[in-house]
Design a protein around this motif. Structure first.
Motif, PDB file in Angstrom:
ATOM      1  N   VAL B  93       0.838  -1.209   0.000  1.00  0.00           N
ATOM      2  CA  VAL B  93       0.000   0.000   0.000  1.00  0.00           C
ATOM      3  C   VAL B  93       0.868   1.252   0.000  1.00  0.00           C
ATOM      4  O   VAL B  93       0.604   2.203  -0.751  1.00  0.00           O
ATOM      5  N   GLU B 111      -7.156   0.005  -3.156  1.00  0.00           N
ATOM      6  CA  GLU B 111      -7.765  -1.260  -2.717  1.00  0.00           C
ATOM      7  C   GLU B 111      -8.358  -2.014  -3.905  1.00  0.00           C
ATOM      8  O   GLU B 111      -8.181  -3.213  -4.053  1.00  0.00           O
ATOM      9  N   GLU B 115      -7.289  -5.668  -5.321  1.00  0.00           N
ATOM     10  CA  GLU B 115      -8.310  -6.716  -5.430  1.00  0.00           C
ATOM     11  C   GLU B 115      -8.203  -7.418  -6.787  1.00  0.00           C
ATOM     12  O   GLU B 115      -8.203  -8.645  -6.865  1.00  0.00           O
ATOM     13  N   LEU B 120      -5.002  -8.258  -2.003  1.00  0.00           N
ATOM     14  CA  LEU B 120      -5.614  -7.464  -0.937  1.00  0.00           C
ATOM     15  C   LEU B 120      -5.218  -7.984   0.451  1.00  0.00           C
ATOM     16  O   LEU B 120      -4.976  -7.210   1.373  1.00  0.00           O
ATOM     17  N   LYS B 123      -1.706  -6.759   1.574  1.00  0.00           N
ATOM     18  CA  LYS B 123      -1.428  -5.363   1.248  1.00  0.00           C
ATOM     19  C   LYS B 123      -0.506  -4.673   2.240  1.00  0.00           C
ATOM     20  O   LYS B 123       0.161  -3.711   1.903  1.00  0.00           O
TER      21      LYS B 123
END
Lengths: 276, 298
Positions: B93, B111, B115, B120, B123
């Motif tokens: 992230v 996000e 995905e 996810l 992350k």
């Protein structure tokens, strides 16, 4: 400009080693205050460094900026590695592909250098001000705020030195080698000094030496010891008379600014010419 | 059709070596392009030049209408070249946020893109802990952050295990189906064949072909035939003018067509001449065969 600075500070913020070094650097800057606690108490001889006049305004500006500049090596490591890591992680390539131009890339590093230097200077100002207010014999406003050109010299010195580190980071691409190069360069200036001393007269030597980058940077703030009244008293007693020019000269500042501009421009040129 | 990238007479020399030689082609919106070529044919160099990391020797390229600077245009492009490059000490992230800052888009898509590539759950793990497949998928997520006009992928499945290769291809197909223009450089022919509609073929920096994949060779395909009397079959085939080259190998007769001919017509014709086929297949050359023909001929 804010965007570029934001990008670079974000990179630094998440690097643990850079963060540690920056914190260490500022802790060390504060440690100048510890000099105040140097105190010998051997029977009749009482020696308290803080009361020798080193924290007197305006002398404190000179003394502290001279000493604080020694710690710049810690930030130099951060700056060299923030440049060379971009090469070794190949993130430089990714940054450019993501839409940063080469000019923006160099600028983002340079802005960070400026910010670190500004923060260092402010930090030094505050620490010295507090120390001075506690220990100085003179606390009149016009005395406190005289000789502030030493802080300006400190700032210019840091920016110049860090720009040199930045350039070495781009040139050598490996942090350890870049720092090694820095020492080699220092040595080289020493060799030039020796050669000039042997083969030319004092005037030529002084003229050339003030132009060499590292020497020009250290020239900005000259040693403050012989300016101490205590030292001068001793010197007078042994018949020595110091006649030393302590001032910060405008042309010295100009020389360092010149080198700064050159280093940043050369970094950009190198980056532009290289295929990644 | 809107052009996204126009390359004209692009040349790149590394010393004596000419990596890209007088290359010209255009990428139009909405198509999936493949750049095909053996290793060292100049694929990555070409992409490096248009992506601002390699300096061209001569020639020109322009992004979109040519009015924006290259680095501004690149903010509307998503690209991955060779290995995925991220800051090892940052999490997925954090890395993507940095890309957002550079591309000047907000963090809202992070996000969603993680995905798409199935990362996810990981992350908040550091990039240095990722496997190669995960790194490559993160690179795709990063390239998608700005909903790019064009996605450029250079050897995206290089070095991955079969499962990783499959995952990446599925992701690419999914993106292509949403109408994103894709430029895929690869030396893996089946990869290009599976996803691309157009192809540029390079060899030693020279363009051999550019155009639709199915028009790469003006060919009408060929028949693969078997029967109990191959000698008789070959004799009859040679008397039919639409056939060109006829080869016999391992009891299998391969007859190349000069003009179109349907398989039922051929079957009927042969039956009338007393030949009963045990095997009849009509095929077009696979991309691999076409590619080899192209690269060997010149």
């Amino acid at each position: 400009m804010y965007r570029l600075l934001n990008i670079e500070l974000y990179k630094l913020k998440h690097s643990r080693s850079s963060k540690m070094l920056i914190i260490t650097y500022f802790v060390l800057l504060t440690s100048i205050a510890l000099i105040a606690s140097i105190k010998f108490d051997i029977g009749p001889v009482k020696f308290h460094l803080a009361e020798m006049g080193i924290f007197n305004f305006p002398y404190i500006w000179h003394f502290n900026s001279y000493f604080a500049a020694i710690f710049k090596l810690f930030l130099a490591i951060v700056i060299v590695s923030m440049m060379s890591n971009e090469y070794s992680n190949k993130t430089l390539k990714q940054n450019l592909i993501d839409g940063l131009s080469k000019k923006e890339f160099i600028l983002s590093k340079f802005y960070t250098v400026i910010v670190l230097s500004v923060v260092s200077t402010l930090f030094l100002f505050v620490v010295s001000l507090i120390l001075g207010l506690i220990f100085s014999s003179y606390t009149e406003l016009n005395i406190i705020f005289s000789d502030l050109e030493y802080l300006l010299a400190f700032f210019v010195k840091l920016v110049g030195f860090f720009s040199f580190c930045l350039f070495l980071g781009v040139l050598v691409k490996r942090s350890a080698f870049a720092l090694g190069f820095l020492f080699v360069w220092q040595f080289l200036e020493g060799v030039i000094f020796g050669v000039l001393k042997w083969y030319t007269n004092a005037e030529t030597k002084a003229f050339v030496m003030q132009l060499l980058p590292l020497n020009a940077m250290s020239n900005l703030i000259k040693q403050p010891f012989s300016r101490l009244s205590a030292v001068q008293t001793v010197a007078n007693q042994v018949g020595e008379n110091f006649n030393f020019d302590y001032a910060v000269h405008w042309y010295e500042i100009l020389i360092v600014i010149g080198w700064t501009a050159l280093f940043i421009f050369l970094s950009y040129l190198l980056l532009k010419k290289r295929d990644l | 059709m809107d052009s996204i990238l126009t390359i004209t007479n692009l040349t790149k020399k590394f010393g004596y070596l000419t990596a890209v030689n007088d290359l010209s082609f255009t990428i139009n919106k909405g198509n999936v392009y493949g750049i095909l070529g053996p290793n060292g044919s100049g694929k990555s160099t070409t992409l490096g030049i248009v992506l601002n990391v390699v300096n061209k020797t001569s020639g020109d390229f322009k992004w979109f209408d040519g009015k924006t600077t290259t680095h501004d245009a690149l903010k509307k492009v998503g690209a991955i070249i060779e290995r995925p490059n991220f800051y090892p000490y940052m999490t997925a992230v954090q890395n993507l946020k940095l890309v957002c800052k550079i591309k000047e888009v907000d963090f809202s898509k992070i996000e969603e893109k993680l995905e798409i590539v199935g990362l996810l759950e990981r992350k908040d793990s550091k990039f240095s802990t990722y496997s190669l497949g995960m790194k490559q998928r993160l690179a795709i997520a990063s390239a998608l952050l700005n909903d790019p006009e064009i996605l450029i992928l250079d050897e995206p499945t290089n070095g991955l295990d079969p499962q990783g290769i499959h995952q990446i291809r599925e992701i690419i197909k999914q993106i292509a189906s949403q109408g994103t223009t894709i430029l895929l450089a690869s030396h893996l022919l089946d990869e290009v064949e599976k996803v691309c509609s157009h192809v540029v073929v390079l060899r030693k920096g020279v363009k051999l072909y550019s155009g639709r994949v199915d028009e790469m060779i003006s060919s009408n395909g060929f028949f693969e035939l078997k029967c109990n009397n191959n000698e008789e079959l070959v004799k009859i085939l040679e008397s039919i003018p639409v056939f060109g080259n006829i080869k016999v190998k391992n009891q299998l007769v391969t007859a190349f067509l000069n003009e179109p001919l349907k398989s039922d017509t051929l079957n009927k014709l042969l039956f009338e001449k007393g030949i009963v086929l045990t095997h009849l297949v009509q095929r077009k050359e696979s991309l691999e065969e076409q590619f080899l023909t192209l690269t060997n001929n010149k």
